[in-house]
Design a protein around this motif. Structure first.
Motif, short mmCIF file in Angstrom:
data_model
loop_
_atom_site.label_atom_id
_atom_site.label_comp_id
_atom_site.label_asym_id
_atom_site.label_seq_id
_atom_site.Cartn_x
_atom_site.Cartn_y
_atom_site.Cartn_z
N ARG A 44 0.83 -1.21 0.00
CA ARG A 44 0.00 0.00 0.00
C ARG A 44 0.86 1.25 0.00
N ASP A 45 1.85 1.27 0.89
CA ASP A 45 2.69 2.46 1.01
C ASP A 45 3.52 2.71 -0.25
N ALA A 46 3.85 1.64 -0.96
CA ALA A 46 4.64 1.77 -2.19
C ALA A 46 3.76 2.07 -3.40
N GLY A 47 2.45 2.07 -3.21
CA GLY A 47 1.53 2.36 -4.30
C GLY A 47 1.55 1.33 -5.40
N THR A 48 1.73 0.06 -5.03
CA THR A 48 1.85 -0.99 -6.05
C THR A 48 0.52 -1.37 -6.68
N GLY A 49 -0.60 -1.15 -5.97
CA GLY A 49 -1.88 -1.64 -6.46
C GLY A 49 -2.06 -3.13 -6.28
N MET A 50 -1.18 -3.75 -5.50
CA MET A 50 -1.26 -5.19 -5.26
C MET A 50 -2.33 -5.52 -4.23
N THR A 51 -3.15 -6.52 -4.52
CA THR A 51 -4.13 -7.04 -3.58
C THR A 51 -3.54 -8.24 -2.87
N VAL A 52 -3.53 -8.22 -1.54
CA VAL A 52 -2.96 -9.30 -0.74
C VAL A 52 -4.08 -10.13 -0.14
N VAL A 53 -3.96 -11.46 -0.29
CA VAL A 53 -4.95 -12.40 0.24
C VAL A 53 -4.24 -13.39 1.15
N ASN A 54 -4.79 -13.63 2.33
CA ASN A 54 -4.21 -14.57 3.29
C ASN A 54 -5.12 -15.78 3.42
N ARG A 55 -4.56 -16.97 3.18
CA ARG A 55 -5.30 -18.22 3.37
C ARG A 55 -4.50 -19.20 4.23
N GLY A 56 -3.81 -18.67 5.24
CA GLY A 56 -3.15 -19.53 6.21
C GLY A 56 -4.16 -20.11 7.19
N ILE A 57 -3.94 -21.34 7.61
CA ILE A 57 -4.76 -21.96 8.65
C ILE A 57 -3.83 -22.65 9.64
N ALA A 58 -3.91 -22.24 10.91
CA ALA A 58 -3.05 -22.78 11.95
C ALA A 58 -3.19 -24.30 12.03
N GLY A 59 -2.05 -24.96 12.19
CA GLY A 59 -2.03 -26.41 12.33
C GLY A 59 -1.94 -27.18 11.04
N ASN A 60 -2.06 -26.49 9.92
CA ASN A 60 -2.07 -27.20 8.63
C ASN A 60 -0.74 -27.86 8.32
N ARG A 61 -0.87 -29.03 7.66
CA ARG A 61 0.24 -29.69 7.01
C ARG A 61 0.02 -29.62 5.50
N ALA A 77 -7.22 -17.58 -8.15
CA ALA A 77 -6.43 -17.30 -9.36
C ALA A 77 -5.35 -16.25 -9.11
N PRO A 78 -4.45 -16.51 -8.15
CA PRO A 78 -3.42 -15.50 -7.86
C PRO A 78 -2.43 -15.35 -9.00
N SER A 79 -1.91 -14.15 -9.14
CA SER A 79 -0.80 -13.95 -10.06
C SER A 79 0.53 -14.16 -9.35
N VAL A 80 0.55 -14.00 -8.03
CA VAL A 80 1.72 -14.28 -7.20
C VAL A 80 1.28 -15.22 -6.08
N LEU A 81 1.94 -16.36 -5.97
CA LEU A 81 1.59 -17.36 -4.96
C LEU A 81 2.80 -17.61 -4.08
N THR A 82 2.60 -17.47 -2.76
CA THR A 82 3.65 -17.74 -1.78
C THR A 82 3.17 -18.84 -0.84
N VAL A 83 3.98 -19.90 -0.71
CA VAL A 83 3.64 -21.05 0.13
C VAL A 83 4.68 -21.18 1.23
N LEU A 84 4.20 -21.30 2.47
CA LEU A 84 5.06 -21.58 3.63
C LEU A 84 4.40 -22.72 4.40
N ILE A 85 4.96 -23.91 4.30
CA ILE A 85 4.36 -25.09 4.93
C ILE A 85 5.49 -26.06 5.29
N GLY A 86 5.25 -26.89 6.30
CA GLY A 86 6.20 -27.95 6.61
C GLY A 86 6.53 -28.15 8.06
N ILE A 87 6.46 -27.10 8.89
CA ILE A 87 6.87 -27.31 10.28
C ILE A 87 5.91 -28.22 11.01
N ASN A 88 4.61 -28.17 10.68
CA ASN A 88 3.67 -29.09 11.34
C ASN A 88 3.83 -30.52 10.85
#
Length: 209
Positions: A44-61, A77-88
């Motif tokens: 937002r502060d950089a004026g990118t026009g990027m929409t951020v969506v969060n679909r994290g769920i605690a406890g997920n594997r 249908a994201p144009s940018v997809l970031t995945v962080l998974i594995g510790i559970n």
């Protein structure tokens, strides 16, 4: 992959509690109070026009991501997809005697990435390593016995799917050595405010290139 700068970019973050970070509570919906919100604020502060969506769920594997992938990733249908998974996938071996083998972890992870890459909207894929800075003697065993294999899987998949790899395990280990582990993490796994800032900064710096 291109720097994030264009209007219309939809950036989806999906994973476990580190991504979730209370985003399903009324107080912090829909982005949570962790690193995803901080990235949205930077955008937002950089004026990118990027929409951020969060679909994290605690406890997920990773198996949980596979079950909800159509609804929580492909339908967005994201144009940018970031995945962080594995510790559970590692932790459940120790606290519930319910391990996830490296082979199963890889098969499920590869399946969701393959589905995502076949979606025409995806322009950029970012894989963040699971990470752990041991606080206890028990946690100190997790790397060698389990987590290192899963980190290796993420690195392999990043190469296979031409994804941006963010090596969080090394990043947190180095930061903990200089700043103190308890400054960054509450329990070796879940980031503090400083830990979330490190996550957000690391992602944002990678995204600019």
């Amino acid at each position: 992959m291109h720097p994030i700068s264009e209007d219309g970019t939809v950036a989806l973050f999906i994973g476990d509690s580190i991504t979730d970070y209370y985003r399903r509570t009324s107080e912090y919906a829909p982005l949570g109070s962790g690193f995803v919100r901080r990235i949205a604020e930077r955008a937002r502060d950089a004026g990118t026009g990027m929409t951020v969506v969060n679909r994290g769920i605690a406890g997920n594997r990773v198996r949980d991501l596979r079950r909800r992938w159509t609804e929580d990733c492909l339908s967005i249908a994201p144009s940018v997809l970031t995945v962080l998974i594995g510790i559970n996938d590692t932790a459940r071996r120790y606290d519930e005697a319910d391990p996830t083998s490296a082979a199963d972890f890889k098969a499920d992870y590869a399946s969701i990435l393959d589905q995502a890459q076949r979606a025409s909207a995806l322009d950029r894929l970012v894989l963040m390593e699971p990470f752990l800075v041991p606080f206890t003697a028990d946690q100190a065993r997790w790397h060698e016995e389990d987590l290192d294999e899963k980190i290796a899987v993420v690195r392999d998949l990043a190469s296979r799917f031409d994804a941006e790899l963010i090596p969080l395990d090394a990043i947190f280990a180095q930061a903990a050595a200089s700043q103190g582990a308890r400054t960054l993490l509450a329990d070796g796994i879940h980031p503090t405010g400083a830990g979330n800032e490190l996550l957000a900064h690391t992602w944002w710096e990678a995204a600019k290139h």
